[in-house]
Write a protein that holds these residues in place. Structure first.
Motif, PDB file in Angstrom:
ATOM      1  N   GLY A 251       0.858  -1.179   0.000  1.00  0.00           N
ATOM      2  CA  GLY A 251       0.000   0.000   0.000  1.00  0.00           C
ATOM      3  C   GLY A 251       0.894   1.229   0.000  1.00  0.00           C
ATOM      4  O   GLY A 251       2.122   1.115  -0.028  1.00  0.00           O
ATOM      5  N   GLY A 252       0.315   2.407  -0.009  1.00  0.00           N
ATOM      6  CA  GLY A 252       1.086   3.639   0.121  1.00  0.00           C
ATOM      7  C   GLY A 252       2.227   3.752  -0.870  1.00  0.00           C
ATOM      8  O   GLY A 252       2.078   3.461  -2.061  1.00  0.00           O
ATOM      9  N   ALA A 253       3.406   4.159  -0.365  1.00  0.00           N
ATOM     10  CA  ALA A 253       4.581   4.386  -1.222  1.00  0.00           C
ATOM     11  C   ALA A 253       5.009   3.101  -1.933  1.00  0.00           C
ATOM     12  O   ALA A 253       5.469   3.131  -3.078  1.00  0.00           O
ATOM     13  N   PHE A 254       4.854   1.980  -1.258  1.00  0.00           N
ATOM     14  CA  PHE A 254       5.211   0.672  -1.831  1.00  0.00           C
ATOM     15  C   PHE A 254       4.361   0.412  -3.078  1.00  0.00           C
ATOM     16  O   PHE A 254       4.871   0.037  -4.142  1.00  0.00           O
ATOM     17  N   TYR A 255       3.063   0.655  -2.946  1.00  0.00           N
ATOM     18  CA  TYR A 255       2.153   0.405  -4.065  1.00  0.00           C
ATOM     19  C   TYR A 255       2.400   1.390  -5.210  1.00  0.00           C
ATOM     20  O   TYR A 255       2.336   1.015  -6.385  1.00  0.00           O
ATOM     21  N   LYS A 256       2.726   2.628  -4.879  1.00  0.00           N
ATOM     22  CA  LYS A 256       3.042   3.611  -5.934  1.00  0.00           C
ATOM     23  C   LYS A 256       4.219   3.116  -6.784  1.00  0.00           C
ATOM     24  O   LYS A 256       4.203   3.222  -8.010  1.00  0.00           O
TER      25      LYS A 256
END
Length: 407
Positions: free
Chosen positions: A180-185
């Motif tokens: 999620g978040g930065a990882f998902y971006k």
């Protein structure tokens, strides 16, 4: 012969060679019970041999003897490891990234190898480490339920923690919990750069594979980028990543290295190991689906003794007379190969190889020494794992800053 027919023959030969061995993240096999040809694999994958000069540099920088896996060529190939060492020499730190696909309750010795080596790297270079548990991958590939995959991830985390990682420098995460978040971006950035044809070419997906498999590779790619972990590496976007893994994981990181510069990131560096052979011989790697092909960290001393004595393929001769005359074939002997991984003492190993190869030492004596070495290793691991509580797992997996990770 025309140029076209020569090219066609060359292509056919290449295809035949490729058919002889299959090495990808989900299958490792050599043709007709043969051995994996690692030179061919290096050529095919395009990585480099890890030579003695790099081992010497590691020793110089860390002021400690190189790990047995480095000294004996267990970790034998790399991508840009020399760049990591150059940067380290200039005073630039890096972080480590490795992982585990939790598909079984207990780990076998082959699973422990990357973690044993990563622990050495963490201690020797004093650097942080992220460990990915790909519970999502195993849910899709092994037809496990989401809940069972998550349960196995926590069980495997206990075995990983038992290897002795430093909690002040280590973050363990499961994909189901953390993505999620930065990882998902970062996953989306990677996914946009890899065409369907490219991913089929790298991983061999077919029309029968569900889209979950096709969409998974970015999940394993992005822990290579520090911005995927803002709680750890905020403001450290230039930090390099080193990935210790078995060479069957290379396709993921070929893809990652191809994409990284296009989205403004450093290419991750890799240091890659041979496969730990099955007890029955060197046709591939140990299989969790065949309990007699592997020594498990849950095996009792009696199990280990029985497995080695009954199932370990040897290069000894069929009669004592022949053995005394011709000696053992060390090239195919599994007890010798296992001792090469786990017997710390270089002098003792050389002595055993010489005596056994010349026929003065018998197969039973070599197996006896191996049983002692493996029993001690498994017992030590079992004691360490028994001390790992659920609270410790929670602590390692908590999303938190690691203020002392470079101390």
């Amino acid at each position: 012969m025309s140029g076209r027919s020569e090219a066609a023959m060359e292509k056919k030969e290449e295809q035949q060679q490729e058919e002889e061995q299959v090495v990808n993240p989900w299958e490792v096999s050599a043709k007709d019970g043969g051995k994996i040809d690692y030179d061919k694999l290096i050529d095919k994958f395009g990585c480099q041999r890890l030579d003695q000069s790099l081992v010497d540099r590691v020793q110089r920088f860390t002021c400690r003897p190189p790990h047995v896996f480095l000294r004996r060529g267990v970790f034998f190939a790399h991508r840009d490891f020399s760049d990591i060492l150059d940067a380290y020499e200039r005073g630039d730190k890096f972080y480590l990234y490795t992982g585990r696909g939790p598909s079984s309750e207990a780990l076998h010795l082959g699973h422990l190898i990357p973690f044993m080596f990563t622990k050495y790297l963490q201690d020797a270079f004093k650097v942080p480490l992220v460990i990915q548990l790909t519970d999502d991958e195993k849910c899709m590939w092994k037809n496990l339920s989401v809940e069972e995959s998550q349960r196995l991830a926590r069980e495997n985390a206990k075995d990983i923690i038992a290897c002795g990682f430093d909690i002040s420098k280590t973050f363990i995460f499961s994909d189901f919990d953390y993505v999620g978040g930065a990882f998902y971006k970062n996953m989306v950035k990677v996914a946009k750069c890899v065409t369907y044809n490219k991913v089929v070419g790298i991983f061999g997906f077919t029309g029968e594979d569900h889209i979950g498999k096709v969409s998974f590779p970015p999940v394993q790619a992005v822990p290579s980028f520090p911005s995927s972990f803002p709680h750890l590496f905020s403001g450290k976007g230039d930090l390099r990543c080193l990935i210790p893994c078995a060479i069957d994981q290379d396709p993921y990181f070929r893809m990652t290295r191809d994409v990284a510069p296009r989205i403004g990131y450093h290419k991750p560096a890799l240091i890659e190991s041979l496969f730990f052979p099955a007890l029955q011989g060197e046709t591939g790697k140990m299989s969790a689906s065949d309990p007699n092909s592997a020594i498990y960290v849950t095996d009792s001393a009696k199990d280990i003794k029985n497995k080695v004595n009954r199932h370990a393929f040897t290069g000894g001769q069929e009669t004592i007379e022949k053995h005394r005359k011709y000696g053992a074939n060390l090239e195919v002997d599994i007890p010798i190969k296992y001792l090469n991984f786990f017997l710390e003492d270089d002098d003792e190993l050389e002595h055993i190889k010489k005596e056994y190869g010349d026929g003065r030492m018998l197969t039973g004596e070599v197996k006896k020494r191996l049983i002692e070495v493996l029993t001690e290793l498994v017992e030590r691991h079992r004691r360490a794992r028994a001390a790992v509580t659920d609270e410790m797992v929670d602590a390692f997996m908590a999303v938190r800053p690691l203020p002392n990770m470079f101390d």
